[in-house]
Design a protein around this motif. Structure first.
Motif, mmCIF file in Angstrom:
data_model
loop_
_atom_site.group_PDB
_atom_site.id
_atom_site.type_symbol
_atom_site.label_atom_id
_atom_site.label_comp_id
_atom_site.label_asym_id
_atom_site.label_seq_id
_atom_site.Cartn_x
_atom_site.Cartn_y
_atom_site.Cartn_z
ATOM 1 N N ALA A 175 0.811 -1.214 0.000
ATOM 2 C CA ALA A 175 0.000 0.000 0.000
ATOM 3 C C ALA A 175 0.838 1.255 0.000
ATOM 4 O O ALA A 175 0.397 2.318 -0.416
ATOM 5 C CB ALA A 175 -0.935 -0.018 1.236
ATOM 6 N N SER A 176 2.095 1.133 0.489
ATOM 7 C CA SER A 176 2.962 2.318 0.544
ATOM 8 C C SER A 176 3.618 2.661 -0.786
ATOM 9 O O SER A 176 4.179 3.729 -0.948
ATOM 10 C CB SER A 176 4.057 2.105 1.614
ATOM 11 N N GLN A 177 3.571 1.723 -1.794
ATOM 12 C CA GLN A 177 4.208 1.978 -3.090
ATOM 13 C C GLN A 177 3.330 2.913 -3.918
ATOM 14 O O GLN A 177 2.108 2.860 -3.844
ATOM 15 C CB GLN A 177 4.424 0.654 -3.839
ATOM 16 N N PRO A 178 3.925 3.773 -4.767
ATOM 17 C CA PRO A 178 3.144 4.668 -5.620
ATOM 18 C C PRO A 178 2.283 3.864 -6.558
ATOM 19 O O PRO A 178 2.630 2.771 -6.990
ATOM 20 C CB PRO A 178 4.214 5.461 -6.382
ATOM 21 N N ALA A 179 1.140 4.484 -6.955
ATOM 22 C CA ALA A 179 0.197 3.762 -7.810
ATOM 23 C C ALA A 179 0.724 3.537 -9.205
ATOM 24 O O ALA A 179 0.331 2.595 -9.879
ATOM 25 C CB ALA A 179 -1.127 4.545 -7.857
ATOM 26 N N ASP A 180 1.632 4.438 -9.686
ATOM 27 C CA ASP A 180 2.098 4.320 -11.084
ATOM 28 C C ASP A 180 3.351 3.471 -11.218
ATOM 29 O O ASP A 180 3.942 3.410 -12.275
ATOM 30 C CB ASP A 180 2.370 5.710 -11.669
ATOM 31 N N VAL A 181 3.831 2.834 -10.148
ATOM 32 C CA VAL A 181 5.014 1.972 -10.224
ATOM 33 C C VAL A 181 4.555 0.533 -10.125
ATOM 34 O O VAL A 181 3.912 0.157 -9.132
ATOM 35 C CB VAL A 181 6.019 2.300 -9.099
ATOM 36 N N PRO A 182 4.857 -0.322 -11.083
ATOM 37 C CA PRO A 182 4.393 -1.708 -11.045
ATOM 38 C C PRO A 182 5.119 -2.480 -9.946
ATOM 39 O O PRO A 182 6.267 -2.218 -9.628
ATOM 40 C CB PRO A 182 4.748 -2.241 -12.436
ATOM 41 N N THR A 183 4.396 -3.422 -9.351
ATOM 42 C CA THR A 183 5.010 -4.285 -8.341
ATOM 43 C C THR A 183 5.884 -5.310 -9.019
ATOM 44 O O THR A 183 5.844 -5.512 -10.238
ATOM 45 C CB THR A 183 3.924 -4.989 -7.540
ATOM 46 N N GLU A 184 6.689 -5.988 -8.186
ATOM 47 C CA GLU A 184 7.635 -6.975 -8.732
ATOM 48 C C GLU A 184 6.902 -8.090 -9.448
ATOM 49 O O GLU A 184 7.351 -8.589 -10.476
ATOM 50 C CB GLU A 184 8.488 -7.531 -7.587
ATOM 51 N N GLY A 185 5.737 -8.506 -8.961
ATOM 52 C CA GLY A 185 5.015 -9.606 -9.589
ATOM 53 C C GLY A 185 4.374 -9.213 -10.895
ATOM 54 O O GLY A 185 4.039 -10.083 -11.696
ATOM 55 N N ASP A 186 4.144 -7.837 -11.115
ATOM 56 C CA ASP A 186 3.484 -7.397 -12.357
ATOM 57 C C ASP A 186 4.456 -7.126 -13.494
ATOM 58 O O ASP A 186 4.023 -6.839 -14.622
ATOM 59 C CB ASP A 186 2.664 -6.117 -12.086
ATOM 60 N N ARG A 187 5.716 -7.116 -13.194
ATOM 61 C CA ARG A 187 6.677 -6.792 -14.252
ATOM 62 C C ARG A 187 6.745 -7.908 -15.283
ATOM 63 O O ARG A 187 6.691 -9.078 -14.957
ATOM 64 C CB ARG A 187 8.072 -6.569 -13.657
ATOM 65 N N TYR A 188 6.925 -7.484 -16.574
ATOM 66 C CA TYR A 188 7.116 -8.449 -17.665
ATOM 67 C C TYR A 188 8.555 -8.936 -17.654
ATOM 68 O O TYR A 188 9.474 -8.220 -17.256
ATOM 69 C CB TYR A 188 6.811 -7.813 -19.016
ATOM 70 N N ARG A 189 8.704 -10.138 -18.100
ATOM 71 C CA ARG A 189 10.068 -10.655 -18.268
ATOM 72 C C ARG A 189 10.748 -9.915 -19.439
ATOM 73 O O ARG A 189 10.093 -9.579 -20.426
ATOM 74 C CB ARG A 189 10.034 -12.153 -18.541
ATOM 75 N N PHE A 190 12.035 -9.714 -19.320
ATOM 76 C CA PHE A 190 12.780 -8.946 -20.328
ATOM 77 C C PHE A 190 13.481 -9.821 -21.353
ATOM 78 O O PHE A 190 14.283 -9.335 -22.149
ATOM 79 C CB PHE A 190 13.832 -8.043 -19.633
ATOM 80 N N PHE A 191 13.199 -11.127 -21.328
ATOM 81 C CA PHE A 191 13.879 -12.008 -22.296
ATOM 82 C C PHE A 191 13.568 -11.655 -23.751
ATOM 83 O O PHE A 191 14.438 -11.804 -24.621
ATOM 84 C CB PHE A 191 13.519 -13.472 -22.010
ATOM 85 N N PRO A 192 12.366 -11.204 -24.126
ATOM 86 C CA PRO A 192 12.130 -10.851 -25.537
ATOM 87 C C PRO A 192 13.056 -9.757 -26.068
ATOM 88 O O PRO A 192 13.229 -9.634 -27.288
ATOM 89 C CB PRO A 192 10.671 -10.391 -25.534
ATOM 90 N N VAL A 193 13.651 -8.958 -25.176
ATOM 91 C CA VAL A 193 14.590 -7.925 -25.638
ATOM 92 C C VAL A 193 15.809 -8.561 -26.293
ATOM 93 O O VAL A 193 16.484 -7.951 -27.128
ATOM 94 C CB VAL A 193 15.007 -7.034 -24.454
ATOM 95 N N LEU A 194 16.116 -9.831 -25.919
ATOM 96 C CA LEU A 194 17.281 -10.495 -26.514
ATOM 97 C C LEU A 194 17.095 -10.732 -28.023
ATOM 98 O O LEU A 194 18.086 -10.847 -28.772
ATOM 99 C CB LEU A 194 17.536 -11.834 -25.812
ATOM 100 N N ILE A 195 15.849 -10.839 -28.491
ATOM 101 C CA ILE A 195 15.621 -11.113 -29.919
ATOM 102 C C ILE A 195 16.144 -9.970 -30.800
ATOM 103 O O ILE A 195 16.963 -10.202 -31.708
ATOM 104 C CB ILE A 195 14.121 -11.388 -30.164
#
Length: 787
Positions: free
Chosen positions: A6-26
């Motif tokens: 609840a203390s995190q800002p509303a516009d910052v995604p939580t760790e569980g909502d982040r997308y994996r960055f593996f597609p950037v390797l393509i």
């Protein structure tokens, strides 16, 4: 954990909502592959470009070597012609003839010009005694020993220095020389030998050499069969060459840029290669991996003998640096790949940040609209107009008022077609523009528009269709820029380019160092050189050799002092033809007053069909034979006397009158007489050098001017050759032979006069003395007629 979330800002995604960055390797892997492919392709193209550049460079050097060898061939043929014109050429005559060629000045590489006499064992003793009687008491044939035949060096000019060592050498005693001499004897043509060590060599600067032979036969004519040629062989005219001197003369300023390896494949091209010359000895090699495979090997056939010439870049060779283009391309591919990776990362995180961005964008758009309005109003060089969906003007900025002259109050609410010309309004150009923007999203053109005062200006127009979120058209944004000044400049450049390409006069532009930067098609047509052949070259490749250094010094002094020069000049086409042209040179300076270019415009006086040029030519040339007339003769002789006075040289004027010409006219008609005069003119030109002049005064009278003579004997030799030639029958097209002859009078400058009229008058008097002595003779003004 709930309190932490609840203390995190509303516009910052939580760790569980982040997308994996593996597609950037393509895109990252794709970018690396693209970089590798781009590097490989550009390196391959650079290699091809370097190979092509050096191959063209080697081909130009090869052609220079070929032209130099052809020049030596012509020297040998001219020397053989001296023996054909006179059955017995004395040592003094040979010395005078070779001295007139000035071998030391213009033919570096050739060691001299000689004559080897063919002797049998029976005639050798008398020959030795005859040479000793000429003032050489120690003369002997070398090497000693009895042989069936000899080929003894009898004359060799210049007769000093190294050349004295070869005097009396029997060249038939040496196998390589003997093989070339016998092939020349049987073929009756020029033959080059294999590698030899010249007799002229000392212990210092020893070089490989070769010799060129041309046989001379008794009677002057070329016997038709091999047996007859062997029977009437008189000797050989020949020329010795030192290979290093020859190659240095050909390379000139390119000595440090290229190395040459010259091999001999024999007279049929199938023999095992024999090394003649290798300039790499003692030279630093170009330690560059890109240049290791640039070497070019070219064949050269010289009178049946085949040379193999290998050209390799040396330490001084300069190549165009093309790596910067490769690095720029690599940088572009790398930046593109990086952007692709960033865009992929942004795309992966878009959904998580969409709501936060939407709120921020609302504020940004509000601020942006205000900034955009201020920006549009402040632009002075662009007319920015907003139209509704029917083309009615909604907004009007300051740039539109400055460019078109109307104020906002005068045009808002009116249709934008008021800016079009009457013709465009009738053609419906405005409506077509909106329709195009509606269909394709945008419309752009460049055309004429009207200002408030009725004047026209050239406008660059861009119309963009604007749509709402549902895709419905809301209006059009129209941006106009005044490009009248640029249009005028482009029209001027197009007009200048058209004139440059279409003018019939040759135009050449050089930089301040005299190197060619541009030529027009007429230049290529007149000189026979393609643009690629002269780019970066100096115009000295067009030099005819007829003008002295003082002529060009005066010309460039006038150009630098007055900004221009014009006058008649003789040039040489690529094929070797020498022709007169009218040249005008102008100096071009930049805005700081510094020299930037030279522009030359010249007309080929032999090809221009304009009436003025034809009248000029008729005024100075005989219309029947094409030879200079009396007016041009006096002008050229005057220039010659001025030069002879400066250089302390001598010249001769020969007055020729044909014998029995009237009988040909009376017997066969005037057409036959005109044909005979043309043949006589052609024959006279063949017996003269390029810098000598032959003119027709009228009727059957001709005048010849011989320049740069060392003595009167040179004029006597030419007079004797002309008399002998014109005494031979001329075959006419009517089927009859014309038997004429000529009488020649000779005056010598300065002994017989020092002005034009005096020398011509004295030569005329000498000619009448020759006629009174029985015709078919020649006579010096201060001498007796001779046959």
């Amino acid at each position: 954990m709930n309190q932490l979330a609840a203390s995190q800002p509303a516009d910052v995604p939580t760790e569980g909502d982040r997308y994996r960055f593996f597609p950037v390797l393509i895109p990252f892997v794709f970018s690396l592959l693209a970089l590798a492919f781009t590097d490989f392709t550009l390196r391959w193209q650079e290699e091809l470009s370097r190979q092509s550049e050096f191959s063209s460079y080697a081909a130009r050097l090869h052609e220079r070597l070929r032209e130099r060898v052809r020049t030596y061939d012509e020297i040998l043929r001219g020397a053989a012609g001296l023996f054909r014109a006179s059955s017995d050429v004395s040592r003094a005559e040979w010395h005078a003839y070779v001295a007139s060629l000035a071998l030391d000045e213009g033919y570096v590489g050739i060691q001299g010009l000689g004559y080897a006499k063919h002797l049998s064992a029976a005639t050798a003793p008398d020959y030795v005694n005859g040479v000793r009687a000429e003032g050489f008491p120690e003369f002997a044939i070398s090497p000693p020993g009895a042989r069936d035949t000899y080929g003894v060096i009898t004359y060799l000019e210049p007769f000093y220095g190294r050349n004295i060592r070869a005097f009396g050498f029997d060249m038939l005693s040496e196998p390589v020389r003997r093989e070339a001499m016998l092939r020349a004897r049987d073929s009756s043509d020029i033959v080059y030998s294999g590698r030899v060590t010249l007799k002229q060599e000392t212990d210092v600067d020893v070089q490989a050499g070769f010799l060129a032979y041309l046989p001379v036969y008794r009677g002057g004519a070329r016997p038709p069969t091999v047996e007859q040629r062997r029977a009437v062989l008189q000797g050989w005219v020949y020329a010795p060459f030192r290979l290093k001197d020859l190659i240095d003369a050909v390379l000139q300023g390119d000595r440090q840029a290229v190395s040459i390896r010259l091999s001999d494949r024999g007279h049929d091209g199938r023999a095992i290669e024999s090394l003649l010359f290798d300039s790499r000895a003692g030279m630093a090699s170009k330690d560059d991996p890109w240049l290791r495979d640039l070497a070019v090997t070219l064949p050269m056939e010289i009178n049946g003998r085949v040379w193999s010439v290998r050209y390799e870049p040396a330490s001084g060779y300069q190549q165009a640096d093309q790596t910067r283009y490769r690095w720029l391309a690599m940088l572009g591919v790398g930046v593109t790949g990086l952007l692709l990776c960033v865009l992929t990362w942004v795309w992966l995180n878009t959904r998580l940040r969409a709501e936060a961005l939407a709120a921020g964008m609302t504020r940004v758009i509000s601020d942006g609209e205000e900034r955009f309005k201020l920006l549009v109003e402040g632009l002075k060089d662009y007319a920015i107009v907003m139209l509704d969906d029917r083309g009615t003007i909604m907004t009007w900025n300051a740039g539109a008022e400055r460019i078109k002259g109307w104020s906002a109050a005068e045009v808002v609410g009116r249709h934008f077609s008021i800016f079009f010309t009457d013709e465009d309004r009738v053609a419906g150009v405005a409506e077509k523009a909106l329709a195009t923007a509606l269909i394709t999203g945008r419309y752009s053109e460049e055309g004429w528009r009207i200002r408030k005062d009725g004047s026209l200006f050239r406008a660059s127009v861009l119309i963009t269709a604007m749509r709402d979120a549902a895709g419905q058209i809301t209006g059009f944004a129209k941006v106009t820029r005044d490009v009248s000044e640029r249009y005028k400049q482009e029209e001027g450049l197009r007009l200048a380019a058209t004139v440059f390409r279409s003018t019939q006069e040759g135009v050449v532009i050089t930089d301040v160092s005299g190197c060619v930067v541009a030529v027009n098609p007429a230049f290529e047509r007149i000189t026979e050189y393609a643009e690629a052949e002269v780019m970066g070259q100096r115009l000295s490749l067009l030099a005819s050799g007829r003008h002295q250094r003082e002529f060009f010094q005066r010309m460039w002094r006038d150009i630098l002092d007055t900004g221009g020069w014009q006058g008649e000049i003789w040039n040489r086409r690529k094929g070797g033809e020498i022709y007169p042209s009218w040249l005008a040179i102008s100096a071009v300076r930049n805005e700081r007053g510094e020299l930037s270019n030279f522009v030359g415009v010249y007309a080929d006086m032999t090809r221009i069909p304009h009436a003025e040029t034809q009248i000029e030519r008729l005024a100075h040339h005989d219309p029947l034979t094409g030879l200079p007339n009396r007016m041009l003769l006096q002008s050229r002789l005057g220039h010659t006397l001025e030069r002879m006075h400066r250089t302390q040289h001598t010249c001769a004027v020969m007055f020729l009158d044909l014998d029995r010409f009237k009988a040909v006219n009376d017997q066969y008609g005037h057409e036959a007489g005109d044909e005979l005069l043309k043949e006589v003119a052609r024959s006279l030109r063949l017996h003269l050098r390029e810098n000598d002049t032959v003119a027709r005064l009228g009727g059957d009278e001709f005048v010849v001017v011989l320049e740069d003579l060392t003595s009167a004997e040179g004029a006597i030799l030419v007079a004797r050759a002309i008399v002998d030639r014109l005494n031979k029958p001329f075959r006419l097209s009517c089927g009859h032979d014309a038997n004429i002859g000529c009488s020649v009078g000779i005056s010598i400058y300065p002994n017989d006069g020092d002005d034009v009229d005096a020398l011509i008058r004295q030569a005329d008097i000498a000619m009448y003395k020759a006629k009174q002595a029985g015709r078919g003779t020649w006579c010096l003004y201060r001498g007796e007629p001779s046959h």
